[in-house]
Enzyme design. Structure first.
Site, PDB file in Angstrom:
ATOM      1  N   GLY A  91     157.970 -21.511 124.870  1.00 51.69           N
ATOM      2  CA  GLY A  91     157.770 -22.961 124.930  1.00 51.69           C
ATOM      3  C   GLY A  91     158.082 -23.576 123.578  1.00 51.69           C
ATOM      4  O   GLY A  91     158.724 -22.958 122.714  1.00 51.69           O
ATOM      5  N   ALA A 150     156.228 -31.098 130.584  1.00 54.25           N
ATOM      6  CA  ALA A 150     155.614 -32.258 129.922  1.00 54.25           C
ATOM      7  C   ALA A 150     156.403 -33.511 130.254  1.00 54.25           C
ATOM      8  O   ALA A 150     157.631 -33.506 130.254  1.00 54.25           O
ATOM      9  CB  ALA A 150     155.559 -32.037 128.417  1.00 54.25           C
ATOM     10  N   GLN A 151     155.668 -34.565 130.536  1.00 53.36           N
ATOM     11  CA  GLN A 151     156.351 -35.790 130.963  1.00 53.36           C
ATOM     12  C   GLN A 151     156.290 -36.870 129.893  1.00 53.36           C
ATOM     13  O   GLN A 151     157.300 -37.432 129.486  1.00 53.36           O
ATOM     14  CB  GLN A 151     155.694 -36.320 132.243  1.00 53.36           C
ATOM     15  N   GLU A 164     149.976 -44.585 125.857  1.00 56.91           N
ATOM     16  CA  GLU A 164     149.236 -43.683 126.752  1.00 56.91           C
ATOM     17  C   GLU A 164     147.744 -43.893 126.618  1.00 56.91           C
ATOM     18  O   GLU A 164     147.276 -44.481 125.637  1.00 56.91           O
ATOM     19  CB  GLU A 164     149.613 -42.234 126.458  1.00 56.91           C
ATOM     20  N   HIS A 223     143.319 -33.196 134.197  1.00 56.57           N
ATOM     21  CA  HIS A 223     144.121 -34.416 134.246  1.00 56.57           C
ATOM     22  C   HIS A 223     143.661 -35.199 135.461  1.00 56.57           C
ATOM     23  O   HIS A 223     143.527 -34.651 136.550  1.00 56.57           O
ATOM     24  CB  HIS A 223     145.612 -34.079 134.353  1.00 56.57           C
ATOM     25  N   ARG A 273     140.888 -39.240 129.389  1.00 58.84           N
ATOM     26  CA  ARG A 273     141.061 -38.441 130.611  1.00 58.84           C
ATOM     27  C   ARG A 273     139.757 -37.904 131.189  1.00 58.84           C
ATOM     28  O   ARG A 273     139.585 -37.858 132.397  1.00 58.84           O
ATOM     29  CB  ARG A 273     141.960 -37.248 130.300  1.00 58.84           C
ATOM     30  N   HIS A 316     144.405 -29.075 133.459  1.00 57.55           N
ATOM     31  CA  HIS A 316     145.647 -29.503 132.821  1.00 57.55           C
ATOM     32  C   HIS A 316     145.879 -28.869 131.457  1.00 57.55           C
ATOM     33  O   HIS A 316     146.983 -28.444 131.140  1.00 57.55           O
ATOM     34  CB  HIS A 316     145.591 -31.024 132.685  1.00 57.55           C
ATOM     35  N   GLU A 327     149.433 -24.219 122.566  1.00 51.21           N
ATOM     36  CA  GLU A 327     148.246 -24.418 123.407  1.00 51.21           C
ATOM     37  C   GLU A 327     147.283 -23.238 123.386  1.00 51.21           C
ATOM     38  O   GLU A 327     146.077 -23.418 123.599  1.00 51.21           O
ATOM     39  CB  GLU A 327     148.676 -24.741 124.851  1.00 51.21           C
ATOM     40  N   ARG A 332     141.329 -33.577 124.227  1.00 50.53           N
ATOM     41  CA  ARG A 332     142.642 -33.828 123.608  1.00 50.53           C
ATOM     42  C   ARG A 332     143.108 -35.258 123.869  1.00 50.53           C
ATOM     43  O   ARG A 332     143.047 -35.751 124.997  1.00 50.53           O
ATOM     44  CB  ARG A 332     143.660 -32.858 124.204  1.00 50.53           C
ATOM     45  N   SER A 349     149.581 -32.601 121.958  1.00 51.79           N
ATOM     46  CA  SER A 349     149.741 -31.135 121.997  1.00 51.79           C
ATOM     47  C   SER A 349     151.158 -30.688 121.684  1.00 51.79           C
ATOM     48  O   SER A 349     151.349 -29.658 121.031  1.00 51.79           O
ATOM     49  CB  SER A 349     149.296 -30.580 123.349  1.00 51.79           C
TER      50      SER A 349
END
Ligand SMILES: Cc1cc2nc3c(=O)[nH]c(=O)nc-3n(C[C@H](O)[C@H](O)[C@H](O)COP(=O)(O)OP(=O)(O)OC[C@H]3O[C@@H](n4cnc5c(N)ncnc54)[C@H](O)[C@@H]3O)c2cc1C
Length: 534
Positions: free
Chosen positions: A20, A52-53, A120, A241, A287, A348, A372, A383, A388
């Site tokens: 990753g 990841a978006q 966000e 999430h 979250r 998540h 992670e 978080r 991250s």
């Protein structure tokens, strides 16, 4: 019978486990001063990173400041962040965004050519650089391209690390010098020795039945490090999430935080909003608060899902800003510009992990943990979204500098992997049943809302299952499914044990028996000397 080992160990300077953002960025930088072998258990792009978006948080806007990003991170972390780590990551944010661009990552820009900054949940400013709504895929693409063309890097896909090599087994101080690695295609276990072994194994989402994570997220790095004595911490802080698509054919598809950031509103099936009953920031609350609110509404009503409504926003904006989510939902019959999106919470992100310092060094010599799977203290008890990927970049960069010049510490003779009397498994159903059972009881008993009784039930079950898995592990030849099940079970055990020890509710850890926060925040720490059997 073919012997399932290779007699001669392979040797490299740096062994990286995981492909990753953390693993590949480390590999690229360390390859400037040594040979790197990257192993990855499936294909190189099978990572959380690839999914990841939202993007990467960094202070780049004129109306933003390091102090504000630090403050947002500390607030989300609920008193448990390590301030020096937060400062380090936030201050390095802009340089890491530049690094991503240098590696060839494309990032969205506004009409004036400036980096487009998304908003966000729980961020007080627009500060998330992104590539449409598939930022992770773009980062992964660029890093893989750079890695595969680097002459000092060998990438072994379809190779799963089984266990770390420890000098303790040879009468020395506990130091790590590589890993036993199963070549999934032919069942051979290779011994790979290295000056530094770098765990970049990602998350633990698969411990739970509902998760946004891909299949690779089974906590392998945490389990392997724990087994050789590394200290782990804050494993009770699992981020759920709040909004994963609820649809029988969706698998685990995330509906990004950014949708709420851009004006999406959470509603019940009857169209009523509810977040105002839980937090002044409503749908933009952090979250944990949103996930708990949804969990509570679902338990109250017995409904299958709540809804995220984007229909009041400009349809062209929604399609352009979230093309991937738009297309995916449309493919399932949901036009998000006209219909609210059914969503539920899902596991998540793991905020805790293997304890590591500012160079990614763990408590075991020669062993590094980045991304992670590590616990740096950045996230504390919760978080902040999009921190991250930044953490993965910051600590992979620092670890790559720190390992330069490390000596090779390994025994002259390394015992090859031995299969003993193990035979081929004829009872694979045991693996799939145990796998399923763990994930279900973890969801029900050690999920969003916990209690002593629920966690006690989970503990009893995990102890029995781990005994069974241990027996199975000794009797049968190692396979990737078995490696993952063994690690998943140990990771679940460590989460249960860590959660049981926290006698308060803080951040992501909420228990009915101790609903209040203790006056002083403390990290949890678990290792072989004070935790369950490895
Ligand atoms: C759907 C989704 C959306 C997200 N969106 C964002 C976002 O917008 N912004 C943000 O900052 N974060 C986001 N996150 C979190 C972020 O993507 C991850 O925390 C981050 O990508 C982790 O990177 P990593 O390099 O540590 O691990 P990963 O990217 O997960 O890579 C782990 C690697 O380790 C390998 N591996 C594991 N075990 C073994 C083993 N035993 N042997 C060999 N290989 C092994 C895996 O195959 C994989 O290659 C999101 C996560 C998900 C799931």
């Amino acid at each position: 019978m073919v012997a399932a080992y290779m007699a001669e160990p392979l040797e490299t300077d740096y062994l990286v486990i995981g492909s990753g953002i953390a693993g590949l960025n480390f590999a690229l930088l360390a390859a400037e001063h040594g040979r790197v072998v990257v192993i990855t258990k499936k294909r190189p792009a099978d990572t959380n990173t690839n999914w990841a978006q939202g993007g990467v948080a960094a202070v780049l806007a004129e109306d933003d400041s390091f102090a504000q990003h630090i403050d947002d991170t500390l607030k989300a972390g609920d008193g448990l962040c390590d301030r020096s780590t937060v400062e380090l990551c936030v201050n390095e944010g802009p340089a890491q965004v530049k690094r991503l661009l240098d590696v060839g990552v494309r990032l969205a820009r506004d009409a004036a050519g400036k980096l487009d900054l998304g908003m966000e949940g729980a961020h007080s400013r627009h500060r998330v650089v992104h590539w449409e709504d598939v930022t992770g895929r773009e980062i992964q693409r660029a890093l893989i391209a750079a890695t595969l063309s680097h002459p000092n890097i060998t990438v072994l896909d379809g190779h799963i690390a089984v266990d770390l090599l420890s000098m303790a087994k040879y009468g020395g101080d506990p130091a790590c010098f590589g890993a036993y690695v199963l070549d999934v295609r032919n069942g051979q276990v290779k011994t790979i020795c290295a000056r530094a072994t770098v765990l970049a194994t990602g998350g633990t989402g698969k411990v739970y039945i509902y998760t946004s994570n891909p299949d690779v997220a089974t906590g392998d790095g945490i389990a392997m490090a724990y087994r050789i004595g590394a200290a782990c911490g804050d494993l009770e802080f699992v981020q759920f999430h709040p909004t994963v698509l609820y649809h029988p054919n969706a698998g685990s598809f995330l509906i990004s935080e950014a949708l709420r950031g851009e004006g999406g509103v959470l509603k019940l099936a009857n169209g009523e909003t509810f977040m105002e009953n839980y937090h002044p920031m409503k749908s933009l609350a952090s979250r944990d608060i949103v996930a708990r609110a949804i969990d509570n509404e679902l338990k109250k009503s017995g409904a299958d899902s709540v809804f995220l409504d984007m229909t009041h926003l400009d349809a062209t904006f929604v399609k352009n800003r979230f093309p991937n989510i738009y297309e995916r939902c449309l493919g399932l019959g949901i036009d998000i510009t006209k219909q609210p999106i059914p969503v539920v919470p899902a596991a998540h992100y793991m905020c805790g992990g293997i304890k590591s310092d500012h160079d990614g060094a763990t408590t075991i010599k020669g062993l590094y943990a980045i991304g992670e799977c590590s616990m740096t203290g950045l996230h504390g008890a919760n978080r902040l979204a999009s921190n991250s990927l930044l953490e993965g970049m910051v600590f992979s960069t620092r670890a790559a500098a720190a390992v330069k010049g490390l000596p090779m510490t390994r025994p002259a003779q390394v015992a090859p992997w031995s299969t003993g009397n193990a035979t081929d498994s004829n009872d694979a159903i045991v693996v799939s049943l145990n796998w399923d059972e763990i994930r279900r009881f973890m969801w029900s008993y050690v999920g969003i809302v916990r209690s002593d009784k629920r966690m006690q039930r989970a503990l009893r079950r995990i102890e029995i299952l781990r005994d069974e898995i241990r027996e199975y592990y000794l009797d049968f030849k190692v396979t990737s499914d078995l490696v993952e099940l063994r690690n998943l079970a140990l990771t679940a055990h460590l989460i249960i044990e860590s959660a049981r020890r926290r006698k308060e509710s803080r951040g992501l850890h909420f228990t009915l028996d101790y609903p209040d926060k203790l006056p002083e925040a403390h990290h949890s720490e678990i290792q072989l000397t004070n935790g369950p059997r490895g």
